[in-house]
Design a protein around this motif. Structure first.
Motif, PDB file in Angstrom:
ATOM      1  N   UNK A   1       0.835  -1.189   0.000  1.00 52.79           N
ATOM      2  CA  UNK A   1       0.000   0.000   0.000  1.00 52.79           C
ATOM      3  C   UNK A   1       0.878   1.250   0.000  1.00 52.79           C
ATOM      4  N   UNK A   2       0.728   2.139  -0.992  1.00 56.00           N
ATOM      5  CA  UNK A   2       1.555   3.355  -1.016  1.00 56.00           C
ATOM      6  C   UNK A   2       1.270   4.277   0.167  1.00 56.00           C
ATOM      7  N   UNK A   3       0.106   4.107   0.787  1.00 53.67           N
ATOM      8  CA  UNK A   3      -0.247   4.875   1.979  1.00 53.67           C
ATOM      9  C   UNK A   3      -0.297   3.955   3.200  1.00 53.67           C
ATOM     10  N   UNK A   4       0.747   3.140   3.336  1.00 50.84           N
ATOM     11  CA  UNK A   4       0.780   2.138   4.398  1.00 50.84           C
ATOM     12  C   UNK A   4       0.667   2.776   5.778  1.00 50.84           C
ATOM     13  N   UNK A   5       1.363   3.884   5.971  1.00 51.31           N
ATOM     14  CA  UNK A   5       1.320   4.555   7.264  1.00 51.31           C
ATOM     15  C   UNK A   5      -0.111   4.926   7.642  1.00 51.31           C
ATOM     16  N   UNK A   6      -0.839   5.540   6.719  1.00 49.24           N
ATOM     17  CA  UNK A   6      -2.217   5.944   6.978  1.00 49.24           C
ATOM     18  C   UNK A   6      -3.100   4.733   7.226  1.00 49.24           C
ATOM     19  N   UNK A   7      -2.868   3.663   6.479  1.00 51.11           N
ATOM     20  CA  UNK A   7      -3.666   2.453   6.654  1.00 51.11           C
ATOM     21  C   UNK A   7      -3.491   1.886   8.064  1.00 51.11           C
ATOM     22  N   UNK A   8      -2.243   1.853   8.547  1.00 47.75           N
ATOM     23  CA  UNK A   8      -1.993   1.309   9.878  1.00 47.75           C
ATOM     24  C   UNK A   8      -2.612   2.207  10.944  1.00 47.75           C
ATOM     25  N   UNK A   9      -2.476   3.527  10.757  1.00 45.28           N
ATOM     26  CA  UNK A   9      -3.079   4.459  11.712  1.00 45.28           C
ATOM     27  C   UNK A   9      -4.592   4.274  11.760  1.00 45.28           C
ATOM     28  N   UNK A  10      -5.212   4.164  10.578  1.00 48.82           N
ATOM     29  CA  UNK A  10      -6.660   3.957  10.522  1.00 48.82           C
ATOM     30  C   UNK A  10      -7.048   2.637  11.180  1.00 48.82           C
ATOM     31  N   UNK A  11      -6.217   1.617  10.992  1.00 43.77           N
ATOM     32  CA  UNK A  11      -6.496   0.312  11.589  1.00 43.77           C
ATOM     33  C   UNK A  11      -6.436   0.386  13.111  1.00 43.77           C
ATOM     34  N   UNK A  12      -5.435   1.092  13.637  1.00 41.71           N
ATOM     35  CA  UNK A  12      -5.305   1.247  15.087  1.00 41.71           C
ATOM     36  C   UNK A  12      -6.482   2.043  15.640  1.00 41.71           C
ATOM     37  N   UNK A  13      -6.866   3.093  14.921  1.00 41.43           N
ATOM     38  CA  UNK A  13      -7.993   3.913  15.369  1.00 41.43           C
ATOM     39  C   UNK A  13      -9.286   3.094  15.388  1.00 41.43           C
ATOM     40  N   UNK A  14      -9.434   2.215  14.398  1.00 36.89           N
ATOM     41  CA  UNK A  14     -10.632   1.365  14.336  1.00 36.89           C
ATOM     42  C   UNK A  14     -10.651   0.387  15.512  1.00 36.89           C
TER      43      UNK A  14
END
Length: 247
Positions: A32-45
């Motif tokens: 994912x080119x936006x891996x950082x954002x994906x992980x942050x969103x996953x943690x927030x979820x």
């Protein structure tokens, strides 16, 4: 126990056999080119579940967070303070927000900066204090809060193999407090015998809060680091790396 939890538990088996990832854990493709954002969103979820606790992963609620006994043996030239702080309980860790996250999946390292808007704490104090001409020895309740505390966190993980599958196993998190404000109040100073002296002494404590906070901060850092390490390992020990971070 609800039917969904029964179904989920049927898939959780011991010794590394593949488990079905539950819907509250969002996977992120490693490409994912936006891996950082994906992980942050996953943690927030996932964050609301951390406040409740996740029994199927053997994760208790992230709060309240108990801290070990704290001893203060210091003071400026005009004041000597000996204090023991016990039964210290912290509320609010589940309100954390990720400010920045830099993942390196190849090295299984993550640099994280997060904030906790407000931490409330309470406990008991036993103090022996000599301030100028004022001497006081007593016990009572202690309350306070940490506001807008920002932490830097380094996460390092090793890849381990079980039953031909690769899992992440995190080492103890390195967590450092970098900024924030604090407030501390000692209750029952002088009891009801001298409210004026009690108010004056609390004013002194407020002016020298850093003496207490400097002792509390390392214990808070260690306790949060242990808590977050256990959370991460409870998840990564159950689900293989390729399932959490598919290609």
């Amino acid at each position: 126990m609800g039917i969904m939890r029964v179904i989920f538990m049927m898939f959780l088996v011991i010794d590394g056999i593949l488990a079905i990832i539950p819907p509250y854990i969002k996977v992120c493709k490693r490409t994912d080119p936006n891996l950082s954002k994906c992980i942050i969103d996953s943690i927030e979820y996932l964050r609301p579940k951390l406040k409740e606790g996740i029994p199927e992963l053997n994760l208790p609620s992230i709060e309240p967070l108990p801290l070990n006994e704290i001893k203060l043996r210091s003071g400026p030239n005009q004041a000597q303070i000996n204090a023991n702080i016990t039964h210290l309980i912290v509320h609010g860790p589940s309100s954390f927000k990720i400010l920045d996250l830099k993942p390196d999946l190849a090295k299984t390292r993550f640099l994280v900066q997060f904030t906790i808007p407000t931490l409330y704490f309470k406990g008991d104090y036993d103090i022996d204090m000599n301030v100028l001409i004022l001497k006081y020895k007593g016990q009572g309740p202690l309350t306070g809060n940490f506001t807008n505390y920002v932490f830097n966190c380094l996460l390092k993980a090793d890849k381990v193999t079980r039953n031909n599958k690769t899992y992440l196993q995190f080492r103890n998190f390195t967590l450092t407090l970098v900024t924030g404000k604090s407030y501390l109040h000692l209750g029952n100073l002088f009891g009801s015998n001298d409210a004026v002296l009690g108010k004056a002494t609390n004013a002194f404590v407020a002016d020298n809060t850093d003496l207490f906070i400097d002792e509390i901060k390392p214990v808070l850092e260690r306790s949060l680091a242990v808590k977050f390490t256990n959370i991460a390992n409870s998840i990564t020990a159950m689900f293989p790396f390729d399932e959490l971070f598919p290609v």
